[in-house]
Design an enzyme around this catalytic site. Structure first.
Site, PDB file in Angstrom:
ATOM      1  N   CYS A  85      19.568 -40.378  14.855  1.00  0.00           N
ATOM      2  CA  CYS A  85      18.377 -41.115  15.297  1.00  0.00           C
ATOM      3  C   CYS A  85      18.733 -42.131  16.380  1.00  0.00           C
ATOM      4  O   CYS A  85      18.029 -42.265  17.372  1.00  0.00           O
ATOM      5  CB  CYS A  85      17.748 -41.887  14.128  1.00  0.00           C
ATOM      6  SG  CYS A  85      17.590 -40.953  12.610  1.00  0.00           S
ATOM      7  N   ASP A  86      19.820 -42.874  16.182  1.00  0.00           N
ATOM      8  CA  ASP A  86      20.052 -44.063  17.002  1.00  0.00           C
ATOM      9  C   ASP A  86      21.301 -44.010  17.873  1.00  0.00           C
ATOM     10  O   ASP A  86      21.513 -44.916  18.682  1.00  0.00           O
ATOM     11  CB  ASP A  86      20.141 -45.300  16.085  1.00  0.00           C
ATOM     12  CG  ASP A  86      18.845 -45.522  15.328  1.00  0.00           C
ATOM     13  OD1 ASP A  86      17.774 -45.257  15.908  1.00  0.00           O
ATOM     14  OD2 ASP A  86      18.891 -45.947  14.160  1.00  0.00           O
ATOM     15  N   CYS A 123      21.600 -43.934  10.670  1.00  0.00           N
ATOM     16  CA  CYS A 123      21.356 -42.573  11.148  1.00  0.00           C
ATOM     17  C   CYS A 123      21.836 -42.410  12.587  1.00  0.00           C
ATOM     18  O   CYS A 123      21.159 -42.864  13.518  1.00  0.00           O
ATOM     19  CB  CYS A 123      19.868 -42.236  11.023  1.00  0.00           C
ATOM     20  SG  CYS A 123      19.439 -40.619  11.690  1.00  0.00           S
TER      21      CYS A 123
END
Ligand code: NAP
Length: 311
Positions: A136-137, A133
Site C-alpha cells: 500500500c505505502d 502494508c
C-alpha cells in the site's frame, strides 16, 4: 427478531462490495457495520492502488463512497457489534450487542487488524512514516531509506518488495533466526540493499513536527545487552502479524491454524453451508482493498446461488 435473507457482518471493502452486489440482486441485505464504518481503510491515508482513481484517493473517503453506493442501491446498515453467530440450525441467528437477527445466509467480512509494536511515536506517525502494508505505502518511500520490523514471511516479503523501491531496507528482528521460509531468507541474504539487524527491537519512533512531515529515526534496543542505537529511516513497516476478527465464530466455523476463516479452494464458502467469508478475515495472503472487494463480490454471487438452490 427481524429476519433477513442476507446479513453481512463488517463494513470494510469486502462488506460494502458484497452489499452492493446483493442489493442489486434484490436481497435487501443488512450490513452490521461495527461501531466504526469503513474497516482498515480508515487508517490508510492516501490510497494510490485502488483502480479507478487517477489521483490518490483518501482511504476514509473511498470507504464513504462505497457505503453511499451500497445504500443507494438498497442495502441497509446498522451500527452494532456481532457477539455471536448461531449456525446450529437455519435460519442462522446473529446476536449483536444491541439487537438480534435471523438470516437465511450470512457473509462474514469482519477483516483483520495489523498488530502494532505499541512503542512511543508509532500511533503518532501512522500514515506519515509508519505503515503495516508495504504494497500500500512502499511507493511513498521511493528512493528513500526504510525499516521493516518482524521475522516472519510477511516481514520477509515486505523487505524484498521494498528493496526494489527504496535505497536501503533495514530488517529489524527481535531474534537472530527468522521464522520466514528458507527460500525467502536466502533471497534476503542475496539482496544487497537489505540489511539485517537481529536481536534488536524498536524502542521509540522519532519524527518531525508537525507529524505529517514524517519520521526521522528509530531508537533500537539490543535484546542481548540492552544497549541502544539510532537508525535513520524515512519510513518503518511493522510486519509482526495480523489478528483476524473471528472471536464470535470460534467453534462454529472452521478456522485455520492462524485463526483466519478457512474457505474452500480459495473461494468464499466456509465449513457451514450458507455462511460465506470475504476479505481479510479469510485472506492472510493478499490483504488488499481491491482483493477484499473482489471477495465481497464473489460471496454475494455465491449467496444468490445458494439461496436459489438450498433455501
Ligand atoms: P508471523 O509468522 O506470526 O510472524 C510474526 C513475526 O513478528 C515473528 O518473527 C515474531 O517474532 C515477530 N513479532 C511478533 N510480535 C512482535 C513484537 N511485539 N515485537 C517484535 N517482533 C514481534 O506473522 P506473518 O509473517 O504476518 O505471517 C502470518 C501467517 O501468514 C504465517 O503463517 C505466514 O507463513 C503466512 N504468510 C504466508 C506468506 C506466503 O506464503 N508467501 C506470506 C505472508 C504470510 P518471533 O519470530 O521471535 O516470534
Amino acid at each position: 427478531m427481524e429476519h433477513r435473507k442476507l446479513v453481512i457482518i463488517g463494513s470494510g471493502a469486502a462488506g460494502w462490495t458484497a452489499a452492493i452486489y446483493a442489493a442489486r440482486a434484490g436481497l435487501k441485505p443488512l450490513v452490521i457495520a461495527g461501531m466504526q464504518r469503513g474497516g482498515q481503510m480508515l487508517i490508510a491515508g492516501e490510497v494510490e492502488n485502488f483502480p479507478g482513481f487517477e489521483d490518490a484517493v483518501d482511504g476514509p473517503d473511498l470507504m464513504a463512497r462505497m457505503e453511499a453506493q451500497a445504500l443507494r442501491v438498497g442495502a441497509e446498515a446498522t451500527d452494532d457489534i456481532v457477539v455471536d453467530l448461531d449456525v446450529a440450525a437455519r435460519p442462522f441467528k446473529i446476536a449483536g450487542e444491541f439487537d438480534s437477527w435471523t438470516a437465511d445466509a450470512v457473509i462474514i467480512a469482519t477483516g483483520a487488524t495489523a498488530r502494532w509494536l505499541g512503542v512511543p511515536g508509532e500511533e503518532d506517525y501512522q500514515g506519515s512514516g509508519v505503515s503495516a502494508c508495504a504494497t500500500c505505502d512502499g511507493f511513498f518511500f521511493k528512493d528513500q531509506k526504510v525499516a521493516v520490523v518482524g521475522g516472519g514471511n510477511t516481514a520477509a516479503e515486505e523487505a524484498l518488495y521494498l528493496s526494489n523501491i527504496c535505497t536501503e531496507v533495514h530488517l529489524i528482528h527481535r531474534r537472530n533466526d527468522m521464522r520466514a521460509e528458507r527460500i525467502l531468507q536466502d533471497r534476503i541474504a542475496r539482496t544487497k540493499n537489505i540489511h539485517f539487524h537481529g536481536e534488536r527491537t524498536v524502542k521509540e519512533i522519532h519524527g518531525r513536527m508537525p507529524r505529517n512531515e514524517g519520521i526521522t529515526h528509530l531508537e533500537l534496543v539490543s535484546t542481548v545487552d540492552g544497549s541502544t542505537e539510532s537508525l535513520e529511516v524515512d519510513g518503518v513497516f511493522v510486519a509482526i502479524g495480523h489478528d483476524p476478527a473471528t472471536k464470535p465464530f470460534v467453534g462454529k466455523i472452521d478456522l485455520d491454524s492462524n485463526g483466519y476463516i478457512a474457505t474452500r479452494e480459495g473461494g468464499v464458502a466456509t465449513s457451514v453451508p450458507g455462511v460465506f467469508a470475504a476479505g481479510d478475515v479469510a485472506d492472510p495472503r493478499y490483504r488488499q482493498a481491491v482483493t477484499a472487494a473482489g471477495f465481497g463480490c464473489m460471496a454475494a454471487l455465491e449467496v444468490q446461488h445458494w439461496l436459489r438452490d438450498a433455501v
